[in-house]
Scaffold this active site. Structure first.
Site, short mmCIF file in Angstrom:
data_model
loop_
_atom_site.label_atom_id
_atom_site.label_comp_id
_atom_site.label_asym_id
_atom_site.label_seq_id
_atom_site.Cartn_x
_atom_site.Cartn_y
_atom_site.Cartn_z
N VAL A 23 0.85 -1.18 0.00
CA VAL A 23 0.00 0.00 0.00
C VAL A 23 0.89 1.24 0.00
O VAL A 23 1.81 1.35 0.82
CB VAL A 23 -0.95 0.02 1.21
CG1 VAL A 23 -1.86 1.25 1.16
CG2 VAL A 23 -1.78 -1.25 1.27
N ASP A 49 -12.97 -11.03 7.24
CA ASP A 49 -11.72 -10.72 7.94
C ASP A 49 -11.91 -9.46 8.80
O ASP A 49 -11.08 -8.56 8.78
CB ASP A 49 -10.58 -10.51 6.94
CG ASP A 49 -9.20 -10.61 7.60
OD1 ASP A 49 -9.13 -11.14 8.73
OD2 ASP A 49 -8.21 -10.15 7.00
N LYS A 62 -3.16 0.49 -3.59
CA LYS A 62 -2.84 -0.88 -3.16
C LYS A 62 -2.43 -1.69 -4.39
O LYS A 62 -3.20 -1.82 -5.35
CB LYS A 62 -4.06 -1.51 -2.49
CG LYS A 62 -3.80 -2.89 -1.93
CD LYS A 62 -5.00 -3.36 -1.14
CE LYS A 62 -4.76 -4.70 -0.47
NZ LYS A 62 -5.92 -5.15 0.32
#
Length: 608
Positions: A25, A138, A40
């Site tokens: 990133v 996540d 990213k």
């Protein structure tokens, strides 16, 4: 990958690298829109196969689709997905501030109000994402950004699940961060929105309590705690908050909150319970004391009489119709009241039963009531009606029995037909399983076999095919072991053992793998835990094995692990446990072997 910390990527001018994990990133500048962005870039590991490269590229594109399809104030904004000279990138909103992980690590734990606020904002973002068909998979403090203006945003949809597209991840393949994964995610089962809600419950627990609900020194210990351990109640959590956390982190998805909307409503109730106050009624809650109502006594609470001295309240006269006439000029006797004609004790002496008293002038008594018993009650039904109802009931009972027999017969026939159809369907599926192409990659064969096993109905057939599936999982584990992917190998071996728990080979695979882990353990305590697990798996393999030669091999494995465990315990000054483990090791190993002699020598030293 070469260093791209300076230069350009697409139209974006790279300023600096700000993070690096699976991807890179950058902080970058968009000259067209004149704004700062976060860029990213997909990081492809060196030596990856073509299939692995294609899968990572698909997953990177899926992240752009997952986050780019949403426009919510609590979700990071995606501007663009692009590719230049084989370099894939996503341009997104640049976020100031810091992550929730930094906040927890700095503060230790958060105040209840702040914890509820952050959890509520995360749930709002998930409510929007779930309605769009996106499961994050996540959710963790590292992916929650706290902005300076108190806004909260969730980031990193790298392993998100899009319910409206085919799944890239097959059943049994595990992605996510262990400490925040739901039980169904740990074992690689199909997940839904309730898995994200489990992760939010874990994060709220950590914000309130200052520690994770399922701690552990290794991935094995963490996943074991998630599957088997119940967390302790944090000190800041009252009963209502604790019940909320327990439901959010329930190991069964069916017992959790069904949606982010329902969880927000329950969160608001839990927060309200921390602010409610119960009033303690004081001595004045009953109001001011009442004025006296005693006739003839002054009222201490009455206002002063402006027309003169306060006079007592006179009692009202009582008119007694049974009083004797009083001669003129004599004071009246005390007031009397009518007696109770139903009480023997209150009768005058002249009216005791059995005596006769002539009526005197002025001597007036009330008449004594006479009791007459009620007439007998008529029967509810006539005999003819009872006979008719009995015949009607018998007829209904016979007809009901006949209908029940016909229903049972039809149900049994239908069950037999369905059973035959299920057996025929199972036979076709088994034929397809037996004809599976062995040249396909093992992951594809596992996914196909799992999908077909779900269609089976016969329990015996399901158990047989699960054992065949366990063989493929063992092959996958050995393949991952050869690639040095130890975590994936462990999960594959555990899946094989869960499908065929009596197979000693799978327990031996786990015992050997965890014994390897113990060699790289950082502390003696961690090494002792891993050695104990390895010994238990080898003991399980030893018990289930029938071949004497292989059984002896598994016994040696258990003895080695127990011997090393005893030595670690001696270094930690736990001689009693070390002695017990040496006795157990001696049961599995031939006393005439080299290992058997070393075990006995160490026992002799401890028993002197």
């Amino acid at each position: 990958m070469s260093d791209h910390s300076v230069g350009t990527l697409g139209k974006y001018q790279i300023i600096r690298e700000i993070a690096r994990s699976n991807d890179i990133v950058y902080e970058a500048y968009d000259p067209v829109m004149n704004r700062r962005v976060a860029l990213k870039e997909l990081a492809m590991p060196g030596g990856a196969s073509q299939q692995a490269r294609e899968e990572r590229t698909k997953r990177f594109l899926r992240e752009a689709k997952a986050a780019g399809s949403m426009a919510d104030p609590n979700i990071v904004t995606i501007y663009e997905y692009g590719e230049e000279n084989g370099r894939h990138y996503i341009a997104m909103e640049y976020l100031d501030g810091h992550t929730l992980r930094n906040e927890i690590d700095t503060q230790g734990f958060l105040e209840l109000g702040e914890s509820f606020r952050i959890a509520r904002e995360v749930l709002k973002a998930l409510e929007y994402a779930h309605n769009k068909g996106v499961i994050h998979r996540d959710i963790k403090p590292d992916n929650i950004q706290l902005l300076p203006d108190d806004r909260v945003k969730i980031t990193d949809f790298g392993i998100a699940r899009l319910t409206f597209e085919p799944n890239i991840t097959m059943d049994g393949q595990v992605f996510g961060t262990p400490s925040y994964m739901s039980p169904e995610q740990v074992v690689g089962k199909e997940i839904d929105v309730r898995s994200d809600l489990f992760s939010v419950g874990v994060i709220l627990y950590e914000m309130i309590g200052g520690q994770k609900p399922f701690p552990g020194d290794s991935v094995v210990a963490i996943t074991h705690a998630i599957m088997n351990r119940e967390p302790d109640q944090p000190r800041q959590a009252n009963h209502v908050v604790w019940q909320f956390l327990m439901r959010a982190m329930d190991k069964s998805p069916q017992l959790r909150f069904p949606s982010a909307t329902a969880m927000i409503a329950a969160l608001n109730q839990a927060e309200a319970s921390t602010k409610s106050v119960v009033a303690d009624p004081g001595p004045t809650m009953g109001g001011p004391p009442l004025a006296s109502n005693n006739y003839g006594q002054p009222n201490p609470y009455a206002q002063p009489n402006p027309y003169g001295q306060q006079q007592p309240i006179a009692a009202p006269p009582i008119n007694n119709p049974y009083a004797y006439p009083q001669p003129p000029g004599q004071p009246a006797p005390p007031p009397t009241y009518p007696y109770n004609p139903y009480s023997q004790n209150q009768l005058p002496q002249q009216m005791v039963p059995g005596s006769y008293v002539p009526q005197q002038p002025g001597n007036v008594y009330p008449p004594v009531p006479v009791y007459y018993p009620p007439p007998p009650r008529q029967p509810l039904f006539k005999p003819e009606t009872k006979q008719f109802l009995g015949k009607l009931f018998l007829t209904i009972l016979i007809l009901g029995t006949l209908f029940a027999l016909v229903f049972v017969a039809l149900t049994s026939l239908n069950s037999a037909i369905q059973q035959a159809n299920r057996q025929e369907q199972d036979q076709r599926i088994v034929a397809q399983l037996n004809a599976q192409d062995s040249s396909k990659p093992i992951e594809d064969r596992i996914e196909e076999r799992q999908a077909m096993i779900r269609q089976l109905r016969d329990t015996v057939t399901i158990n047989t095919e699960n054992k065949n599936l366990a063989v493929l999982y063992e092959q996958l584990g050995k393949q991952k072991l050869a690639m040095q992917d130890f975590i994936a190998a462990e999960l594959a071996f555990r899946q094989a053992l869960s499908l065929d728990s009596k197979n000693p080979a799978y327990a031996s695979d786990l015992g050997d793998l965890i014994y390897r882990f113990s060699r790289n353990a950082a502390t003696s305590n961690e090494r002792a835990k891993l050695l104990a697990q390895a010994a238990e798996f080898w003991r399980q393999a030893f018990v289930n094995e029938t071949d004497p030669k292989v059984k002896a091999k598994y016994g040696t494995g258990a003895a080695v692990a127990l011997y090393d465990l005893a030595r670690e315990q001696l270094q930690m000054n736990i001689s009693d446990l070390a002695k017990e483990n040496l006795y157990s090791a001696r049961e599995y190993e031939d006393p005439n072997s080299e290992l058997g002699r070393r075990i006995q020598q160490l026992l002799d030293q401890l028993t002197r």
